[in-house]
Design an enzyme around this catalytic site. Structure first.
Site, PDB file in Angstrom:
ATOM      1  N   GLU A 121      -0.158 -12.200   3.927  1.00  0.00           N
ATOM      2  CA  GLU A 121       0.697 -13.305   3.439  1.00  0.00           C
ATOM      3  C   GLU A 121       0.859 -13.278   1.920  1.00  0.00           C
ATOM      4  OE1 GLU A 121      -0.796 -16.995   5.154  1.00  0.00           O
ATOM      5  OE2 GLU A 121      -1.042 -16.030   7.109  1.00  0.00           O
ATOM      6  N   GLU A 175      -0.435 -13.120  13.096  1.00  0.00           N
ATOM      7  CA  GLU A 175      -1.006 -14.469  13.200  1.00  0.00           C
ATOM      8  C   GLU A 175       0.107 -15.393  13.629  1.00  0.00           C
ATOM      9  OE1 GLU A 175      -2.803 -16.573   9.832  1.00  0.00           O
ATOM     10  OE2 GLU A 175      -3.830 -14.710   9.345  1.00  0.00           O
TER      11      GLU A 175
END
Ligand SMILES: *[C@@H]1O[C@H](CO)[C@@H](O)[C@H](O)[C@H]1NC(C)=O
Length: 468
Positions: free
Chosen positions: A319, A409
């Site tokens: 991320e 995720e």
């Protein structure tokens, strides 16, 4: 949700006809925002360049939205574009279809209106509703356009891992993944304990488990943490499972350790003044040395797994593009530099040839390059158990169809029927643990039973033998 569910009954037929669809751009249809049903927002005309008679402004609270009533002659997949101006900087919106599955769409900062690709929507025959809901808000919405989707071109996945010295296990894992890619999806879960929870509920165990190197990071170990994820990974490996690792890398130094930002949240940008750009600016400064110290500490753990013959889907610096972790806090250049350093140190210095490298940002300016990346991925938290096709399509563009793509995720497990209908060929999905897999707002027990017992979803029992 009931409506979405009734859709699924019609999907078996749709999956068969998707490949027979014929492209016809002239079927594109535009719906003006000012003609939609407005909730908490208003029509304006000040910003030049709108189409129709105006645009909609005032997305400033979470429930603000524009509802579009759209029709389709049959159950059909459409490409959605959103004409928008994010004049106050980059933004995100939520697209909600028929009150059910939502997807999140990123708007880059722009001083004028432009068309943003917003993934696909599967419309049912007759009336449908598409809601554009505030999310980050503060953008000017002009219109949406729906164009019948063309079938996805064939994948052209690279034949082998990028590391020429990849060991036998890594090569076998890669070729197994390649053999199922586009045909099936691997079920996955964050944390071993939740895989047992899933087995209790569904009778099936996830094929893949994702673990975290977090508690092996030196600035945590100094404060008393003891990592256990390597032992847990060995449990799953020994029963024939596939292993992924991420790394919540607590900053090497400069942790605030205050009431609001405790030392254990030290991977967050908000919890440290560690400056990645300045640390990487010379190889002689003290903080560069600390970065190497941390990488070497994780290398110790990776070597234990290598010695046990465990290939790893390794997803560090996850991320990055979000900026909320210190490795992404100074923009794409230092983040890419750190990725290349990490890759070089682990591959060439530590000779860790059991790794497949999983990149985890979507934006092209963050991409460190094909040479150090085996698999592309995204982390997406959107409710409604949708196919996450917006991010999937962006990653197809980033990887030019040559890299496999994983939902590394997610908050909500995707419905297999929708994955197939949207041709969203995620290689695996991994649901986050506490607050997501066990939270009915994200995943109902019924949904999880369906997902884990679907033909399309591979579980631990169904992947046995991939190593031979
Ligand atoms: C290293 O990082 C810490 C924490 O941000 C900072 O206080 C220190 O000045 C840095 N050291 C150097 C040599 O830049």
């Amino acid at each position: 949700m009931a409506r979405l569910f009734s859709n699924l009954l019609a999907l078996a037929g749709l999956v068969a006809t998707v490949s027979a669809r014929v492209a016809c751009r002239s079927e594109a249809k535009t719906y003006e925002a000012e003609d939609g049903i407005l909730t908490g927002v208003q029509v304006e005309k000040t910003q030049a360049g709108f189409t129709g008679t105006g645009y909609v402004n005032g997305f400033d609270t979470g429930t603000d939205k524009v509802s579009f009533k759209v029709n389709s002659d049959s159950i059909k997949l459409y490409d959605l574009t959103i004409r928008v101006a994010a004049i106050y900087g980059e933004k995100r919106t939520s697209v909600v279809l028929n009150g059910g599955a939502s997807s999140e769409v990123y708007f880059p900062a722009s001083q004028s209106f432009s068309n943003i690709a917003a993934g696909q929507v599967l419309l049912e025959a007759g009336a449908n509703t598409i809601d554009i809901v505030s999310n980050w808000g503060w953008y000017l919405l002009d219109s949406i356009t729906l164009t019948p989707s063309t079938p996805r071109p064939a994948h052209n996945i690279e034949a082998a891992p990028r590391n020429p010295a990849a060991d036998d296990g890594a090569k076998k894992l890669y070729s197994y993944l390649r053999s199922i890619y586009g045909k099936k999806i691997l079920s996955g879960q964050q944390e071993l304990s939740y895989s047992s929870w899933i087995a209790q509920l569904t009778g099936k165990t996830p094929a893949l488990i994702s673990f975290d190197f977090m508690d092996y990071t030196p600035s945590r170990v100094e404060r008393g943490t003891v990592g256990t994820s390597v032992e847990e990974a060995l449990v799953h490996h020994n029963r024939g499972g596939i292993i992924s690792f991420l790394w919540h890398w607590n900053a090497p130094t400069g942790l605030y350790d205050t009431e609001e930002n405790k030392w254990w949240s030290g991977f967050y940008t908000r919890a440290t003044d560690f400056d990645i750009a300045s640390a990487l600016s010379s190889t002689t400064n003290a903080n560069y040395t600390l970065i190497l110290r941390d990488i070497d500490a994780i290398a110790v753990q990776l070597k234990r797994l290598q010695q046990a013959g465990v290939p790893i889907l390794f997803r560090p610096l996850h991320e990055a593009e979000g900026g909320w972790f210190w490795w992404g806090a100074k923009g794409p250049e230092p983040a890419k530099k750190l990725w290349l350093l990490l890759h070089d140190r682990l591959t060439n210095y530590h000779k860790l040839d059991n790794l497949l490298w999983v990149w985890n940002s979507i934006l092209p300016e963050w991409y460190p390059g094909d040479e150090t990346v085996d698999i592309l991925s995204a982390d997406v938290y959107a409710q409604g158990n949708g196919p996450i096709s917006t991010q999937y399509n962006e990653l197809i563009t980033l990887g030019k169809g040559k890299k496999m793509i994983a939902a590394a995720e997610v908050g909500a497990a995707p419905r297999p029927e929708l994955l197939q209908a949207y041709e969203a060929h995620w290689l695996w999905f991994a649901v986050w643990g506490s607050g997501f897999i066990d939270n009915a707002e994200w995943n109902t027990p019924e949904l999880l039973k369906q997902v884990y017992n679907s033909e399309y979803v591979l579980t631990l029992d169904e992947i046995q033998g991939w190593r031979v």
